[in-house]
Design an enzyme around this catalytic site. Structure first.
Site, PDB file in Angstrom:
ATOM      1  CG  ASP A  47     -11.773   8.153 108.002  1.00 34.46           C
ATOM      2  OD1 ASP A  47     -10.848   7.483 108.461  1.00 34.46           O
ATOM      3  OD2 ASP A  47     -12.602   8.730 108.705  1.00 34.46           O
ATOM      4  CD  GLU A 229     -14.014   7.055 114.700  1.00 36.54           C
ATOM      5  OE1 GLU A 229     -13.465   7.963 115.318  1.00 36.54           O
ATOM      6  OE2 GLU A 229     -13.378   6.194 114.067  1.00 36.54           O
TER       7      GLU A 229
HETATM    8  C1  FRU Z   1     -12.213   7.691 111.478  1.00 33.55           C
HETATM    9  C2  FRU Z   1     -11.986   9.107 111.986  1.00 33.55           C
HETATM   10  C3  FRU Z   1     -13.241   9.923 111.822  1.00 33.55           C
HETATM   11  C4  FRU Z   1     -12.707  11.318 111.758  1.00 33.55           C
HETATM   12  C5  FRU Z   1     -11.404  11.139 111.011  1.00 33.55           C
HETATM   13  C6  FRU Z   1     -10.322  12.075 111.440  1.00 33.55           C
HETATM   14  O1  FRU Z   1     -11.058   7.036 111.098  1.00 33.55           O
HETATM   15  O2  FRU Z   1     -11.565   9.062 113.323  1.00 33.55           O
HETATM   16  O3  FRU Z   1     -14.194   9.719 112.846  1.00 33.55           O
HETATM   17  O4  FRU Z   1     -13.573  12.195 111.093  1.00 33.55           O
HETATM   18  O5  FRU Z   1     -11.010   9.807 111.227  1.00 33.55           O
HETATM   19  O6  FRU Z   1      -9.217  11.991 110.599  1.00 33.55           O
END
Ligand code: FRU
Length: 508
Positions: A47, A229
């Site tokens: 992300d 998320e």
């Molecule tokens: C989304 C996610 C988020 C988390 C991060 C962990 O892709 O799963 O929810 O904070 O990636 O790397």
């Protein structure tokens, strides 16, 4: 290359923040390396995090594991840009610590120093992120994710973690993460949108340190096949009225399987978010745009960036030095569209991308038959380019970008089902995951009779922006040679009013 030559060719260049040794450009020329998109110099990313614009610099923090090309203990990597296009990777901003890995979150500019982190008149930038405790998760606890702060007093260059972390403890929800914070002016308070399993929860705070729960949204709205998320709430204007946009990523359960980002348009009163309508909308219907959020502090202009991958195969794609990249930065707008004039989000590549344009090939009144070969006309030698098509009618048609190995990316429009599609079944290396070589569909939202299509190709990614950005699809692919041939076909008599092909120069 000798060191002297490397320095002469720009190996040591002035950074707006600090002096950072940049590697020779060769480091960004590996097979499949995007030439227009940000990807980490080395190792893993997922992300985008902490997108904030401050003092003329766009900051891009990103989920990063500097130890491998697979997901691992998360850090916040950091890159900066003055134009959203040319990125300079900076030293890692946040390292895992005794409270856990550094998961996704945001950065706000605390101009009024509500947090008290500011010193000697220095405006603090404050990062609000999730600490993820892998030991707690292993034990089977539910409270292993909680929200924490870090601040920067040198405009985002270096970061200090708050001693009293975490600032928002976990109430017993296993998925409790990805805080996104904005200043809610009418209430003179900060509002945090947090992903809490199958909904978002809003919290508010006067100082970014103590948080009060305001409300929840979404348990019975939107898509729910997977966990929610990376939310992002922000106001936008249309025809002089304010509408609130809420982005929520979901994994799995996207329109074409796996990860995707839905959005809601409604109202927010500082406490509750309301929305009508039950149709689920996706910011991008393709398989490879996830966890996207917008830059903070850009005024009325909203710029979105997503992670250009999908959790189904993100750990398996066939790159070796680095793994995964971001989408192009996209400008969001609210538009009325469809039969009923409902409000939708449109996204188009930011205009700054035009700075990379080389001389375009423009063709007017192009007749299209069942297989029109345009390869010679466009002299497609570039591995990254933009193709735009305008036509006075929209027919069943397809476009293929191919190479001499018979590998291709196809896209098109199916009139009977009123759908756009991207097909990467024959796109090259696809056998690393059986979900990869597929055809992906998206409804056509626009009700217009004309065709307006922009496609941006960049070595190993294709982004389709149809109907002024109302339907967007992004897909990555891994060919054995560049896709430099172009064919367009239709079974009805059809003419393209204007076709333009613009090679785009590498950003590295
Ligand atoms: C989304 C996610 C988020 C988390 C991060 C962990 O892709 O799963 O929810 O904070 O990636 O790397």
């Amino acid at each position: 290359m000798t060191l002297a030559r490397w320095i002469l060719t720009g190996g040591l260049m002035f950074s707006p923040l600090i002096f950072v040794a940049q590697p020779p450009a060769a480091a960004y020329r590996e097979p499949f390396r995007p030439q227009l998109h940000f990807s980490p110099r080395e190792k893993w990313t997922n992300d985008p995090n902490g997108l904030v614009y401050y003092k003329g610099v766009y900051h891009l923090f990103f989920q990063h594991y500097p130890g491998d090309i697979i997901w691992g203990p998360m850090h916040w990597g950091h890159a900066t840009s003055k134009d959203l296009i040319h990125w300079r990777q900076q030293p890692i901003a946040l390292y895992p610590d005794s409270l856990g890995y550094i998961f996704s979150g945001c950065v706000v500019v605390d101009s009024a120093n509500t947090s008290g982190f500011g010193q000697k008149g220095k405006v603090p930038l404050v990062a609000i992120f999730t600490h993820h405790d892998p030991a707690g998760e292993k034990k089977g606890n539910k409270d292993y994710q909680y929200q924490s702060l870090a601040y920067s007093l040198d405009d985002g260059n270096t970061w200090i973690k708050y001693r009293q972390n975490p600032v928002l403890k976990n109430p017993g929800i296993a998925d409790f993460r990805d805080p996104n914070v904005m200043w809610y002016k009418p209430g003179k308070k900060w509002v945090m949108t947090l992903a809490t399993k199958d909904r978002v929860t809003f919290y508010s705070s006067r100082d970014l340190k103590s948080w009060t729960k305001e409300s929840e949204f979404g348990k019975d709205q939107g898509a729910h096949e997977g966990v929610w998320e990376c939310p992002n709430l922000f106001p936008m204007q249309l025809d002089g009225a304010t509408h609130w946009v809420l982005l929520v990523s979901i994994n799995p359960g996207g329109p074409n399987g796996g990860s995707a980002t839905q959005y809601f348009i409604g109202q927010f009163d500082g406490k509750n978010f309301y929305t009508g309508g039950s149709t689920i909308r996706w910011i991008d219907y393709g398989p490879d745009d996830y966890a996207g959020i917008t830059w903070n502090n850009t005024g009325k202009r909203k710029i979105f960036l997503g992670w250009m991958s999908n959790w189904i195969y993100a750990n398996q794609v066939p790159t070796t030095a680095w793994r995964n990249a971001m989408t192009l930065p996209r400008q969001l707008r609210l538009v009325r569209a469809g039969g009923g004039g409902e409000i939708y989000l449109s996204s188009l590549p930011v205009q700054e991308l035009n700075s990379q344009a080389a001389k375009p090939v423009i063709m007017n009144g192009v007749p299209i038959d069942s297989l029109t070969d345009l390869s010679d006309k466009i002299h497609a030698s570039a591995t990254q380019y933009k193709l735009t098509l305008h036509a006075d009618s929209i027919k069943d048609f397809f476009i293929t970008f191919s190479n001499p190995h018979g590998q291709q990316m196809a896209l098109g429009y199916e009139k009977a089902s009123n759908r756009w599609y991207i097909d990467r079944a024959l796109s090259g290396k696809t056998d690393f995951n059986q979900e990869f070589p597929k055809k992906f569909f998206s409804p056509r939202i626009a009700a217009t009779k004309t065709l307006d299509l922009t496609v941006v190709m960049d070595v190993s990614s294709l982004e389709l922006f149809a109907d002024g950005g109302l339907t967007v699809m992004t897909a990555v692919f891994f060919p054995d040679a560049p896709l430099t041939r172009l064919h367009i076909g239709t079974n009805e008599p059809w003419k393209i009013r204007q076709l333009s092909y613009t090679p785009l120069r590498s950003i590295w």
